[in-house]
Design a protein around this motif. Structure first.
Motif, short mmCIF file in Angstrom:
data_model
loop_
_atom_site.label_atom_id
_atom_site.label_comp_id
_atom_site.label_asym_id
_atom_site.label_seq_id
_atom_site.Cartn_x
_atom_site.Cartn_y
_atom_site.Cartn_z
N THR A 238 0.32 -0.90 0.09
CA THR A 238 -0.14 0.19 -0.10
C THR A 238 0.76 1.78 -0.06
OG1 THR A 238 -1.22 -1.34 1.06
CG2 THR A 238 -2.33 1.19 1.33
N ASN A 239 0.64 1.94 -0.97
CA ASN A 239 2.04 2.87 -1.65
C ASN A 239 1.46 4.48 -0.77
OD1 ASN A 239 3.65 4.53 -2.02
ND2 ASN A 239 2.76 4.35 -4.25
N ILE A 743 -7.06 0.69 -12.43
CA ILE A 743 -8.26 0.22 -11.52
C ILE A 743 -8.28 -1.10 -10.40
CG2 ILE A 743 -11.06 -0.71 -11.66
CD1 ILE A 743 -10.84 1.70 -13.92
N ALA A 744 -7.26 -2.30 -11.29
CA ALA A 744 -7.04 -3.62 -10.71
C ALA A 744 -6.24 -3.36 -9.78
CB ALA A 744 -6.64 -3.89 -12.49
N ASP A 745 -5.42 -2.44 -9.84
CA ASP A 745 -4.43 -2.82 -8.47
C ASP A 745 -5.41 -2.54 -7.17
OD1 ASP A 745 -2.48 -3.29 -9.84
OD2 ASP A 745 -1.29 -1.22 -10.73
N LYS A 746 -5.77 -1.09 -7.52
CA LYS A 746 -6.38 -0.46 -6.58
C LYS A 746 -7.70 -2.04 -5.90
CE LYS A 746 -7.50 4.27 -5.93
NZ LYS A 746 -8.43 5.20 -6.57
N LEU A 751 -9.05 -6.21 -1.98
CA LEU A 751 -8.98 -7.68 -1.14
C LEU A 751 -8.44 -8.22 -0.46
CD1 LEU A 751 -9.96 -8.59 -5.26
CD2 LEU A 751 -11.48 -8.01 -2.72
N ASN A 752 -6.77 -7.76 -0.82
CA ASN A 752 -6.38 -8.20 -0.30
C ASN A 752 -6.07 -8.08 1.57
OD1 ASN A 752 -4.91 -9.47 -1.58
ND2 ASN A 752 -3.11 -7.72 -2.27
N ASP A 753 -6.83 -6.92 1.76
CA ASP A 753 -6.95 -6.29 2.81
C ASP A 753 -8.28 -6.47 3.48
OD1 ASP A 753 -5.29 -3.18 2.94
OD2 ASP A 753 -6.35 -2.26 2.71
N LEU A 773 -15.95 -2.17 -3.25
CA LEU A 773 -17.16 -2.04 -3.89
C LEU A 773 -17.44 -0.35 -4.91
CD1 LEU A 773 -18.70 -4.51 -3.44
CD2 LEU A 773 -17.78 -4.62 -5.54
N GLU A 774 -17.40 -0.20 -4.53
CA GLU A 774 -17.37 1.64 -4.18
C GLU A 774 -16.55 2.32 -5.34
OE1 GLU A 774 -19.54 4.99 -3.99
OE2 GLU A 774 -19.93 2.65 -3.72
N GLU A 775 -15.41 1.91 -4.70
CA GLU A 775 -14.07 1.90 -5.69
C GLU A 775 -14.02 1.84 -6.69
OE1 GLU A 775 -10.49 1.32 -4.15
OE2 GLU A 775 -10.32 2.66 -2.43
N LEU A 776 -14.30 0.39 -6.91
CA LEU A 776 -14.79 -0.61 -8.61
C LEU A 776 -15.77 0.42 -9.44
CD1 LEU A 776 -13.79 -2.75 -10.15
CD2 LEU A 776 -15.18 -3.75 -9.44
#
Length: 2028
Positions: A238-239, A743-746, A751-753, A773-776
């Protein structure tokens, strides 16, 4: 007044000479310029047009300029158009530009126009400039964006007639503006204070969610109680900032390394093969391996059932590209290869991507490659499975397969591929290539030069294309680095193809052997889309970049594999311009070429500009730090080189990617190779004052960091490199990719979180998921708006347009779905939704991968001594700049930690794990015109140093180095607490680990802890005077990363690498307060990586503290070393180390097993040491391991201080030492229990009567759910939800209504196979016995009673398998239904989840399997609800068939006794094939229990509490015990073939301790699915002999027998388990017959014992069939029938009912192991991890001190029953007529009928011949007699025959019973002609028609719909059946009808009333009444003539005779008339 003014200056580069005129249009109003007369190259108009405008200028408006050739007479001819969007003008008010025009075909032409535009707005706002920067930056990013993509792109499709088909040539104008490009205005947001700037990107995602409460908590500074932060995954990746990008954690290339694969193919049968009377063979071909089945004679539906295994050891890529080809060949023999009937092709990858990696029982459609106009050539039914290492293939159960006759429904095609595939042409067009490397030595060249006198390029390239197993080659272009082919390779293949990739390879033609120069794979899935709005595969024309080995030519290239496309290429090799198109063929058209041979044809050239306009790109890189340089390199000076394509490559670049003329035009001086090498870092200037390139840093001597690594002393002076390069401008492709990638990285991070939150059991994971999901959905909609701008843009390739459309559709729908799923995320649905969202992630990654390349990747090489040492490869899209944030590459303008690795194979394995160098690198790539911003992302505080030679006049020159004048001093504190689960690096199976922490150029080490895999260093490392360059504020958000490497200290030699972790420190600036919430920092887990594998976790915290003016004194103080013993080592300070509590850990010592020898000596007196957190306990010594390996004292305990937070608990180490003479101790092996959580004891919950929380270990009594052990919800709940069908056991709970109970083992886990079993009461089955009727699939009832005698163990087994299959089917249905519901729910946006859903969520629930069971109920003897009256199948008692090991079903029987494997020896890495199994040196059996002190009194006060046993009450003694072990082996399936013929001769070997049983004489010849049906008794003494090994060996006549596979069973755990696995509890109790009770203890005795052991009340048997146990009442039948049929009262049924429901008893309930058959995989140590077959078996164990058990049940295989099938052929009718008559030409046939049973072709029988049938009618009255052996249960005929004359013994085949009847036309001198045939499956064939008229083709065509009958039930059938054959067009046609009678008799009946063959005695048939014509004409010619003449031509002959008579009379009359006349006249 607002106005727009356009100053039209000149139009240049015109062609020819003539008059020109221009037309300028804006807002529909056009002005014409004056006519520029007689101008040649340049037309100077120099006119100003002015439009007064009333409304503001909108940024989307267009200006259009058209230039015409003017003609007075004719209409003007358009030269070209220029279109631009006026956004830039609207913003700035002034613009000057020169740009090219486009002609009507939308291709860019040379002609250019120069204009100046001014726009005056009312307020004069626009047009006020500051020094190139806006004062207020508009915050509307979209607007900004539009400027870049559209405004510069000449020609929107509006006015210019630009078609979307066009590529974007040249549309970005070149701006000229005083000293600055217009782009200077576009520096985004730099003016905002840098602080805010960071705030934008860096708030962790947690805050973006609607978690207000979480926010509030933060603000209040109140922290959650467990603030241990999420595990390391998030910690590094997480950068936080936006100046640094994430490091890539994975180090070693994964692809390219060979792996083991096994491909299993079973060819079962073929059907409907086209051709008459063929002898088919199936050939299975994978790559170059071919295997053939045996040949079946004269049939076009052969049955083979042959199994083939192919073994491969290749890299995955190679494996998945191999083609599996099934072909059917007709009449192949030794002499001729036979003719091909048809083939089927599919690549291995397609099979591997199927669920379970297999196709099972599917039909492959055969097509003829030679004739594509023909349709399907037949079907082959087969199973194909691809097994990689560690995959286990779940075979759907193999017992009596119901023939999948529905071919159409079971085709061998992946989901979503249409059944009717069409032929298509795949055109791969190869245009040209550039930038090829030398492929020859220069010596050769010099020789050539000497002889020929010219210098030629040293490469002779051609292109080879491979697809679907075919290859095509272009021509060879002799010696050319820039070959031009313009050829196309055409493949003809079925579409959609089942092969995923096209392989395009440039090869160098050489006399000796051709080598690959570079390889490119085209994945068809990425260049097509099969949706409704999809498109056919299309690509290009586009350049494909090829990467491979380094470019210098060596004869033996060690990295040649890389050029073949294996592994990651380490250098640019070439680029190839190609395009792909697909055309679906219309196979009906007559002019179609029907062969599928590969064609190569020429194609026309395409224009230079077709792939985009060439633009100048600028790449800038700055090396901020180079550390961790491997010492092996030596201390020569080191430099770094950056290359992009061949630009910047100074050693071996050879050819420039773009030809010389292009450069000349751009006005650069051409440099020679040699020149470049000499002055590598000198910069040459050109007229423009632009630099060409500086591609490498100046060489610099490395400085020593520590014993492993160097670093380069850059300090404040950071070297820079920059490269100019020219590429087609296809940035849009990369931009779209970047947006999706981001988008995929985020999403991935989110999901890892979420998983981390779930794993650490934190609160509210569902909120985090909603946030994700909101971000997605926001990301998706943002993508659609940004990409949307792109839609109407002048098109590039067709693929670009189509992909854009489909990406936008996909993203749109993904966004919608994300929104919907978001509303449904609840606490209990989170797991399911997580799965769904993970699919999104894969989908996104797939979409983001752009198939058409544009700019090649950037390579960074470390050079030493002019040699390339190590490299890193960075995709160009990651560093590509765009004005729009979302489109910028993720590493563009950011500092990235880059780890260099060794090239190619050198980088495999240990060599690849050591870092070659770690760079802190800043990269920026963009258009040269946008380069103004290239430094903006660097840490601030530097000055640029320009090259000395450049004059001072040039400002635009990039710097050669940066000097930082700002530096900050920090102190880094690394709190190294502990590590766990490290990799074992020493031969003892342990390591001596120490950690080395690297930060910037500093490194420090912790102390070495010897012999542990879980070191607790508890050490603080302090780094003083760490200098970091740049602004303080930036560093705070953006510290460099810390690398922690863990090594194993060896006494001799270098320390060995164990793994590496990455971390980011928490930073405190000098003006900040050291206190909560950020300080002191929390310990976190960081994942340790070793190559691509994880190798443990590190628990540590890192803080970076700024040293201010006050120096060290201001920093938070450090206590000095407190432990004097540890010397100067500082411990981790108090605020950071975890809070400890007192725990007691109790250890149960049971025994040691299977200890191997240590240093050749046997272990004799072992002891176990347990250690945790520095405390521990030792077991007693085992005095004589051989005699008794168990411990005499069972329980010991110790107390220890452990962290309160369970996640921080240290591991517990178990070590076994052997005590040798003279006080020596030798380590035998060790085991680390990483997580103690499962051993934590929880106190009983007194309020609940629910046993799940009862006082026992955490992993105590649990029901199987979710694949593991979890507490089950209270039984009352689960039982209430079950509906209650009639006739079942009623369990009365205390106060509840009576409730239906099922005996269930439901694994709630989508992946596993649930097994659900429903029981019914005995009374019902008694009723059943009276009305037994068997219902078969056909649906016809069978009258004979199913006799109790007939039932045997196998009936039970097959019935159970049917149930298992039904259950699996029901499960699939339920799964499908669940998915459907899921979709419906999403569609309906159901926000409120209905309560019943919760139950149904898991994935299979009892409810579901219940609903689905109605189909099963007919099997099980329920009349479901009584409403539907069904014929009920005879009730057969069933057992459980587990399709896996029993152990996995019951948690390895570790309910109280756990097995810990002891390891010793170095751990292997995947590639070294040392599996952990080889390191196991023994097993420790015991258990642990830990609890916090003090413990509550209640427990210890319980009655009978034995304090010496602690928490381990009621545990059996561990004294040696004698046991009778009875092993039943049912059968084996899918064995790996062991002989050359692809078969095996298996037999069983059983080992237990010293005893071994070899069943060698009973081997089963040539079988891969042998049925053994045997039981073996062995006496064993536990614990010495407790590991049972069952092996299957292959018998060989000569030589030793080979092991096929073996399975091991730990009997001891089963014996002592509370699941009572000694002898399975059957579902019913009977005292005789096939279901006899096997256990020496009766159910009532077992129940009484269980109650006594569990200290519960009962059992109390009451009247009326009730029994009370604890507080539950069960009821059941009370009487039993003995052998003589007498009824007796008994309590056994009741007791058994309780046992079957024992898991419902509170507190002590367990699921007892039912009567079962388990399926165990067979493994072979030589092929680790790959299943070699499976064995079905079970084990019973009986202690010898109990009464002896009865004899073993007989499970010997059923003997086939002998039958005789009598077929009488009465008549035929309407048989087609084949022969022409010799005399009369009339059609007739000489009919005879042939018949045989499938598999017995050699015993075929023929009737006599009915000659000269003229109507197709034939009369035979002929009897065939076919004796055969038949297995009723499996519905198979058993044939035993020798395979060949050389066979040693007979092989048994099992074939479905099918009768084939054929009708033939007999010929005497030529072969007989085949007319037609019918095949009847004797189990289900259509009923014959009553009359010949009613008999039609439909009886065959609609076989599925018609009612069928079975000869085994009907015994006698008579009727008419059709004969069919296929005509040329492959249509079925009726070729005759036969009246036949089938009569089936058993062998005994056949002996009683024998019959003769044909029409012979006994019981002869009468002669047929045939017409007289049916004889042979040449035997009695007179008769033939009589028949022929008289019968047919009787009337004709009479007529002819009469006519002749008349004629004769007439003739005579005429003859004699004159005479008479004369006579009459002359004289009477």
């Amino acid at each position: 007044m607002m106005a727009l003014m356009v100053h039209m200056k000149t139009v240049a580069h015109l062609r020819g000479k003539g008059d020109r005129i221009a037309k300028v249009t804006f807002r529909g109003l056009s002005f014409y310029s004056r006519v520029a007369e007689n101008c040649e190259d340049v037309a100077r108009f120099n006119e100003v047009f002015r439009w007064p405008i009333a409304s503001r200028l909108d940024g989307n408006e267009m200006l259009e300029i058209q230039v015409y050739n003017y003609s007075k007479v004719f209409s003007n001819r358009l030269v070209g158009t220029f279109c631009m969007v006026l956004q830039k003008v609207a913003e700035e008010g002034h613009l000057e530009l020169t740009d090219t025009l486009i002609d009507d075909n939308n291709t860019s032409i040379k002609t250019s126009v120069t204009i100046e535009i001014r726009y005056q707005s009312m307020d004069g706002k626009v047009g006020v400039w500051s020094d190139g920067e806006f004062l207020d930056v508009p915050d509307d990013r979209d607007g900004m964006f539009a400027f870049e993509t559209d405004s510069l792109l000449s020609g929107q499709s509006h006015g210019s007639g630009m078609s979307p088909g066009q590529s974007l040539q040249g549309s970005i104008p070149t701006f000229r503006k005083a000293g600055k490009g217009v782009f200077s205005a576009m520096k985004l947001g730099k003016i905002k204070s840098s602080k805010d700037d960071h705030k934008r990107g860096d708030e962790p995602a947690v805050l973006d969610m609607e978690d207000l409460d979480r926010k509030a908590m933060r603000l209040a500074g109140a922290l959650d109680p467990d603030t241990i932060s999420l595990a390391s995954v998030t910690a590094v990746t997480t950068n936080v900032s936006n100046k640094r990008s994430k490091p890539d954690i994975k180090m070693e290339p994964s692809s390219g390394r060979p792996v083991d694969y096994q491909i299993n193919i079973t060819v079962i049968e073929a059907r409907q093969l086209i051709g008459l009377n063929m002898d088919p063979v199936v050939c299975v071909e994978i790559g170059d391996d071919k295997k053939y089945t045996s040949m079946k004679e004269s049939t076009n539906c052969p049955y083979y059932n042959e199994y083939f295994v192919f073994d491969f050891h290749v890299p995955p890529d190679v494996m998945f590209d191999k083609i599996i080809k099934l072909s059917v060949i007709h009449s192949k023999n030794l002499l001729r290869s036979g003719t091909l009937v048809g083939t089927f092709k599919m690549d291995v990858g397609t099979v591997y991507s199927q669920p379970e990696h297999q196709f099972y029982h599917k039909w492959a459609i055969l097509a003829d490659p030679e004739d594509i106009t023909a349709g399907c050539k037949g079907y082959v039914k087969c199973d194909i499975a691809v097994v990689g290492k560690g995959d286990n293939i779940k075979t759907p159960h193999k017992a009596n397969e119901t023939d999948e006759d529905d071919i159409e429904g079971n085709l061998l095609l992946p989901e979503g591929i249409p059944v009717e595939r069409q032929w298509a042409r795949f055109y791969v067009k190869i245009y040209r290539a550039e930038g090829l490397p030398k492929m020859n030595t220069s010596i050769m060249a010099n020789v050539k030069k000497a002889f020929i006198g010219e210098n030629r390029d040293l490469v002779d390239p051609y292109v080879q294309v491979q697809f679907a197993g075919q290859k095509g080659k272009t021509s060879v272009q002799k010696s050319s680095y820039e070959p031009i082919w313009n050829e196309q390779v055409v493949f003809t293949e079925l579409f959609p193809p089942l092969c995923k990739r096209i392989k395009v390879q440039i090869r160098d033609s050489d006399k000796v052997n051709d080598v690959a120069i570079g390889t490119h794979f085209v994945d068809l899935r990425k260049i097509s889309n099969e949706g409704d709005k999809g498109f056919l595969p299309t690509l290009g024309p586009a350049w494909a970049n090829m990467y491979g080995s380094t470019r210098q030519y060596t004869l033996m290239d060690e990295h040649q594999d890389l050029n073949d496309g294996l592994g990651e290429g380490v250098s640019f090799r070439a680029r190839l311009l190609l395009s792909i198109a697909v055309e679906i063929l219309d196979t009906t058209s007559p002019e179609l070429m029907s062969s599928t041979e590969v064609q190569v044809e020429g194609v026309s050239n395409i224009s230079e500009s077709a792939t985009g306009k060439i633009d100048e790109f600028f790449l800038f890189g700055s090396f901020l730090e180079a550390t961790m340089i491997d010492r092996k390199i030596g201390d020569k000076a080191i430099s770094f080189e950056i290359t992009i394509g061949n630009y910047g490559n100074q050693i071996d670049g050879v050819s420039k990617p773009l030809s010389a003329k292009k450069k000349k035009k751009d006005g650069e001086n051409e440099e020679e190779e040699s020149d470049l090498i000499q002055n590598s870092s000198e910069d040459e200037a050109d007229e423009d004052g632009d630099l060409v390139s500086v591609s490498s840093t100046p060489p610099m001597k490395p400085v020593i960091t520590d014993r492993n690594y160097f670093h380069l002393p850059y300090f404040e002076k950071k070297p820079c490199v920059y490269i100019k390069s020219w590429w087609q401008d296809q940035r849009r492709r990369l931009y779209n990719s970047n947006m999706m990638d981001k988008i995929a990285d985020k999403l991935e991070e989110g999901l890892n979180d979420v998983q981390e939150v779930i794993k650490t059991e934190k609160a509210f994971p569902e909120r985090r998921l909603r946030g994700v999901l909101e971000e997605l959905s926001v990301g998706c909609s943002r993508f659609v708006t940004l990409a949307n701008k792109d839609v109407n843009q002048a098109g590039r390739t067709k693929l670009d347009r189509e992909r854009l459309k489909s990406c936008m559709r996909e993203m749109d729908s993904m966004g919608q779905q994300a929104k919907q799923i978001r509303t449904q995320v609840k606490k209990n649905t989170i797991r399911d939704k997580l799965k769904l969202v993970q699919n999104f992630l894969q989908r996104l990654r797939f979409l983001a991968d752009e198939p058409q390349h544009s700019i090649p990747d950037v390579f960074i090489w470390m050079m030493s001594n002019n040699k390339r040492i190590a490299y890193a490869r960075i995709p160009s899209k990651d560093i590509l700049y765009s004005i729009v944030d979302e489109e910028t590459g993720k590493d563009c303008g950011k500092v990235k930690a880059v780890f260099l690795k060794l090239p190619g194979k050198k980088g495999f394995g240990p060599a690849g794990w050591t870092v070659q160098a770690k760079l802190e690198l800043y990269l920026w790539l963009g258009l040269n015109k946008q380069k103004k911003d290239f430094l903006s992302g660097l840490p601030n505080g530097f000055e640029e140093i320009k090259s000395a030679k450049m004059g001072p006049c040039l400002h635009s020159v990039p710097p050669v180095s940066l000097v930082y004048n700002m530096k900050q001093v920090f102190q880094l504190r690394a709190h190294m607490y502990q590590a766990r689960s490290l990799f074992a690096a020493d031969s003892s199976g342990l390591s001596d680990p120490f950690a080395r922490v690297f930060f910037s150029t500093h490194s420090q080490v912790t102390e070495v802890l010897s012999e542990t895999l879980c070191p607790t260093w508890d050490q603080l490392l302090v780094f003083d005077d760490v200098e970091l360059f740049g602004e303080a504020s930036e560093l705070r958000d953006d510290p460099p990363i810390i690398v922690v490497e863990i090594f194993d200290q060896d006494t001799v030699g270098k320390a060995e690498f164990i793994g590496r972790a990455f971390a980011k420190p928490t930073i405190k600036m000098c003006d900040e307060h050291y206190g909560p919430p950020r300080f002191p920092p929390q310990l976190e887990y960081y994942q340790i990586y070793r190559g691509n594998c994880t190798a443990g976790e590190l628990l540590a915290a890192f803080e970076l503290l700024q040293v201010g003016q006050g120096g060290m004194a201001d920093l938070p103080s450090l206590e000095g070393p407190t432990d004097s013993e540890r010397g100067p080592i500082l411990p981790v300070p108090l605020g950071i180390r975890p809070v400890l509590s007192r725990y007691r850990i109790e250890v149960l010592f049971w025994g040691l097993r299977d200890l191997k020898r240590i240093n050749l000596a046997q272990v004799d007196r072992p002891r176990v040491d347990i250690e945790c957190a520095g405390r521990g306990v030792q077991s007693v010594l085992i005095q004589n391991y051989k005699k008794n390996p168990n411990f005499s004292i069972l329980v010991k305990w110790f107390e220890v201080d452990l962290p309160e937070n369970e996640l921080l608990h240290p591991p517990l180490n178990i070590r076994v030492v052997d005590c040798r003479a003279f006080g020596r101790y030798i380590l035998v092996g060790s085991h680390a229990v990483t997580s103690l959580r499962r051993f934590i004891y929880s106190t009983p919950d007194k309020t609940s009567n629910n046993w799940a929380t009862a006082a026992k270990l955490m992993n105590g009594y649990m029901v199987l759910t979710n694949g593991g052990f979890q507490p089950r919800s209270s039984p009352s709940l689960s039982s209430r939800t079950l509906s209650r069908p009639a006739g079942d056991i009623i369990v009365n709970m205390d106060a509840e209504p009576s409730v239906r109970k099922m005996d269930t083992v439901v694994k709630l886990d989508a992946m596993s196979d649930a097994v659900v079993k429903v029981d019914m009461t005995e009374e019902e089955s008694d009723k059943e016995k009276k009305k037994k009727k068997k219902k078969k699939k056909g649906g016809v009832e069978e009258e004979d009673e199913t006799n109790e005698r007939v039932l045997d163990w196998w009936s039970k087994y097959f019935a159970s398998i049917e149930t298992l299959k039904e259950t699996l089917r029901a499960q699939d249905a339920a799964q499908a239904e669940a998915e459907e519901r899921e979709d419906l729910e999403i569609a309906a946006e159901a926000a409120d989840i209905k309560p019943d859903d919760l139950l149904l969520k898991g994935s299979k629930t009892k409810e579901k399997s219940k609903e689905k069971k109605s189909s099963k109920d007919k099997k099980k003897g329920h009349a479901a609800d009584g409403s539907e009256k069904r014929t009920v199948k005879a009730r057969v008692d069933e057992l459980m068939v587990y399709d896996k090991e029993l152990d996995s079903e019951f948690g390895n029987f570790e309910d109280w006794l756990h097995t810990f494997n002891l390891y010793r020896g170095k751990a292997g890495d995947d590639d070294e094939h040392t599996l952990d199994d080889d390191r196991i040196v023994g097993r420790f059996k015991g258990s642990l229990c830990m609890y916090k002190l003090p413990l509550s009194e209640e427990i210890t006060r319980e009655t009978g509490f034995d304090p010496s046993m602690g928490m381990f009450q009621s545990i059996p003694r561990n004294d040696p015990i004698n046991v009778l072990v009875r092993v039943y082996i049912v059968r084996a399936t899918d064995l790996h073939p062991a002989d050359i013929n692809g078969k095996a001769d298996p037999y069983i070997v059983i080992k237990l301790g010293k005893s071994e049983i070899k069943d060698k004489e009973n081997y089963i010849s040539k079988q891969l699915n042998p049925v053994f049906g045997k039981s073996f008794d062995i006496e064993a003494r536990f614990p010495m002999e407790s590991m049972l090994t069952v092996s299957v060996y292959d018998w060989d006549l000569v030589g030793t027998d080979d092991l096929i596979g073996e399975t091991k069973i730990d009997l001891e755990n089963r014996f002592y388990s509370k699941y009572r696995a000694t002898c399975g509890i059957s579902s019913n109790y009977s005292v005789h017959g096939y279901n006899v009770w096997r256990d020496p203890m009766k159910p009532s005795q077992i129940l009484a014992k269980l109650c006594k052991d569990g200290k519960i009340d009962g059992p109390h048997y009451g009247p009326g069939g009730k029994v009370k146990v604890a507080n539950r009442i069960f009821q059941g039948p009370t009487e039993i029938e003995d052998e003589n049929g007498l009824k007796k009262q008994t309590e056994e049924h009741l007791a058994l009912t309780v046992l079957n429901h024992w898991e419902e008893i509170p507190r002590v309930g367990w699921k007892l192991v039912p009567e079962h058959v388990e399926t165990r995989p067979l493994l072979n140590p030589d092929k680790p991890g790959i299943e070699q077959g499976r064995i079905e078996m079970w084990v019973d164990m009986f202690p010898m001190d109990m009464p002896a058990p009865g004899p073993a049940i007989d499970i010997s295989p059923r003997k086939p029953k002998r039958y005789e099938l009598r077929v009488i052929i009465w008549n035929t009718d309407e048989v087609i007529l084949e022969d022409d008559d010799y005399f009369t030409g009339e059609k007739s046939s000489d009919i005879f009928v042939r018949g045989w049973l499938k598999g017995q072709q050699e015993d075929k029988q023929d009737t006599d011949v009915h000659y000269h049938s003229l109507t197709g009618e034939g009369n035979f009255n002929w009897r065939f007699v076919f004796p055969f052996d038949y297995l009723m249960a499996e519905e198979k005929i058993v044939i035993s025959k020798k395979e060949s004359m050389f066979s040693w013994d007979e092989t048994e085949y099992k074939i479905p019973p099918r009768l084939t009847l054929q009708v033939w036309d007999a010929d005497h001198f030529s072969a007989d002609d085949f007319l037609g045939a019918i095949e009847l499956d004797l189990n289900r064939f259509p009923r014959g028609a009553k009359t010949a008229k009613q008999c039609s083709l439909d009886m065959i065509r609609n076989e599925q719909e018609l009612p069928t009958i079975s000869i085994f039930k009907q015994k006698r059938v008579k009727g008419w059946w059709p004969f069919v054959a296929r005509d040329e067009n492959d249509e079925m046609e009726l070729t005759g009808k036969v009246e036949a009678e089938l009569h089936l008799v058993t062998a005994e009946e056949a002996e009683k009333c024998p019959v003769g063959l044909g029409r012979n005695e006994p019981d002869p048939l009468e002669k047929p009444n045939r017409p007289d014509t049916t004889f042979l004409w040449f035997l009695s010619p007179l008769k033939a003539i009589r028949y022929l003449v008289c019968n047919r031509y009787k009337w004709l002959i009479i007529k002819i005779v009469l006519a002749l008579l008349l004629l004769i009379m007439l003739g005579l009359f005429l003859y004699s008339m004159p005479g008479y006349l004369v006579k009459k006249l002359l004289g009477a």
